[in-house]
Design an enzyme around this catalytic site. Structure first.
Site, short mmCIF file in Angstrom:
data_model
loop_
_atom_site.label_atom_id
_atom_site.label_comp_id
_atom_site.label_asym_id
_atom_site.label_seq_id
_atom_site.Cartn_x
_atom_site.Cartn_y
_atom_site.Cartn_z
N ASN A 25 13.34 3.90 4.71
CA ASN A 25 12.67 3.14 5.23
C ASN A 25 11.46 3.80 5.95
O ASN A 25 11.69 4.85 6.67
CB ASN A 25 13.52 2.00 6.24
CG ASN A 25 12.25 0.87 6.81
OD1 ASN A 25 11.71 0.31 5.86
ND2 ASN A 25 12.50 0.70 8.08
N ILE A 43 16.29 -8.63 6.42
CA ILE A 43 17.27 -7.55 7.10
C ILE A 43 18.53 -7.58 5.91
O ILE A 43 19.05 -8.48 5.35
CB ILE A 43 17.89 -8.10 8.58
CG1 ILE A 43 16.70 -8.17 9.41
CG2 ILE A 43 19.01 -7.23 8.89
CD1 ILE A 43 17.09 -8.77 10.61
N LEU A 44 19.00 -6.22 5.80
CA LEU A 44 19.66 -6.17 4.48
C LEU A 44 21.31 -6.18 5.37
O LEU A 44 21.40 -5.61 6.23
CB LEU A 44 19.64 -5.04 4.01
CG LEU A 44 18.12 -4.98 3.17
CD1 LEU A 44 17.84 -3.44 2.83
CD2 LEU A 44 18.36 -5.47 1.84
N ARG A 73 22.61 -13.30 3.26
CA ARG A 73 22.26 -12.00 3.21
C ARG A 73 23.26 -11.26 2.28
O ARG A 73 22.75 -10.27 1.48
CB ARG A 73 22.28 -11.16 4.87
CG ARG A 73 21.08 -11.25 5.34
CD ARG A 73 21.21 -10.48 6.62
NE ARG A 73 20.27 -10.96 7.79
CZ ARG A 73 20.47 -11.12 8.97
NH1 ARG A 73 21.35 -10.56 9.52
NH2 ARG A 73 19.42 -11.45 9.74
N SER A 89 0.80 -1.14 -0.09
CA SER A 89 -0.11 0.09 -0.08
C SER A 89 0.70 1.34 -0.05
O SER A 89 0.43 2.38 -0.60
CB SER A 89 -0.95 -0.03 1.18
OG SER A 89 -0.28 0.27 2.55
N ASN A 90 2.10 1.05 0.61
CA ASN A 90 2.92 2.42 0.56
C ASN A 90 3.55 2.63 -0.92
O ASN A 90 3.46 3.72 -1.23
CB ASN A 90 4.00 2.13 1.63
CG ASN A 90 3.58 2.62 2.88
OD1 ASN A 90 3.41 3.71 3.32
ND2 ASN A 90 3.22 1.53 3.84
N MET A 144 10.64 -7.21 4.08
CA MET A 144 10.74 -7.92 5.62
C MET A 144 12.02 -8.84 5.54
O MET A 144 11.98 -9.99 5.87
CB MET A 144 9.47 -8.90 5.80
CG MET A 144 8.21 -8.32 5.78
SD MET A 144 8.26 -6.92 7.07
CE MET A 144 7.90 -7.72 8.75
N HIS A 179 8.81 2.88 9.37
CA HIS A 179 8.48 2.01 10.50
C HIS A 179 7.35 2.43 11.13
O HIS A 179 6.90 3.49 11.60
CB HIS A 179 9.69 2.10 11.32
CG HIS A 179 9.76 1.08 12.39
ND1 HIS A 179 9.93 -0.24 12.36
CD2 HIS A 179 9.41 1.39 13.78
CE1 HIS A 179 9.56 -1.01 13.37
NE2 HIS A 179 9.53 0.00 14.32
#
Ligand code: GRF
Length: 216
Positions: free
Chosen positions: A110, A95-96, A68, A16-17, A93, A112
């Site tokens: 980002n 972690i980079l 990762r 939605s964002n 979702m 949050h």
């Protein structure tokens, strides 16, 4: 023609964002082009929506064996192929890894669902209710190696009511996210928002606190 900023949106779910950002581009509130939407989830609803809008939408291969750094490298390859200059995380979702974060430092945003630094991590609405917080909201921030801890840019904030539930908080936060994320990306695209020596800069000055949008 005026230069527009090529940016990418990374999602894992409904998107939605991403759709709010796409609308802001269409309406001229972001001087940018959404060059690709990337998901780690092949079934993400947001991918369908992105394709419906005629946007390039891709799945990054992030199966069980992908570590990762490999995911980060693959993402960077795709982002470079599309010429992205800004990476917008919108419900991504994963972690980079630090290599990815360093490569895109200052160009990685980002959102949050809490008023950071309160409630980093997951289940923010539940934790706000459990803590009896008087206020809740969302934060747009630059991404650094530490999870949900990079310099804050903008926060949307509201008072928690006695009748609020996890569901109502989630809906109220989401509504605010759709306002503040396009605004922050619009600032970046217009050259007003940037990064210098570990700080978020707005209009040439370091942002010591996030710009606040209060709603009833
Ligand atoms: C948003 O609540 C955002 O704060 C969090 O993930 C959610 C993504 O929602 N990071 P959507 O996929 O944009 O609808």
């Amino acid at each position: 023609m005026e230069r527009t900023l090529p940016f990418a949106v990374l999602i894992s779910g409904r998107g939605s964002n991403m759709l709010a950002l796409a609308r802001a581009v269409t309406e001229g509130r972001i001087a940018g082009r959404m060059v690709t939407v990337i998901s780690d989830q092949p079934g993400a609803a947001g991918l369908v929506e992105a394709r419906r809008l005629g946007l390039a939408a891709e799945v990054v291969d992030a199966g069980p064996g992908t570590d990762r750094p490999a995911l980060g490298q693959r993402l960077t390859e795709i982002l470079k192929q599309h010429g992205a200059e800004l990476v917008v995380l919108a419900g991504f979702m994963r972690i980079l890894d630090s290599g990815f974060v360093q490569r895109w430092r200052g160009c990685l945003l980002n959102i949050h669902p809490s008023l950071l630094p309160a409630h980093r991590g997951l289940h923010t609405h539940r934790r706000v209710l459990a803590a009896g917080d008087p206020q809740h909201g969302c934060t747009v921030h630059f991404v650094t190696e530490e999870l949900d801890a990079g310099p804050a840019i903008m926060q949307g904030r509201f008072a928690v009511g006695s009748g609020d539930t996890e569901e109502s908080l989630s809906a109220r936060v989401q509504q605010l996210e759709h306002i503040i994320y396009p605004r922050a990306v619009g600032w970046f695209a217009a050259g007003r928002l940037g990064w210098k020596d570990g700080a978020a800069m707005l209009d040439g000055r370091p942002l010591t606190t996030a710009v606040i949008e209060d709603v009833q």
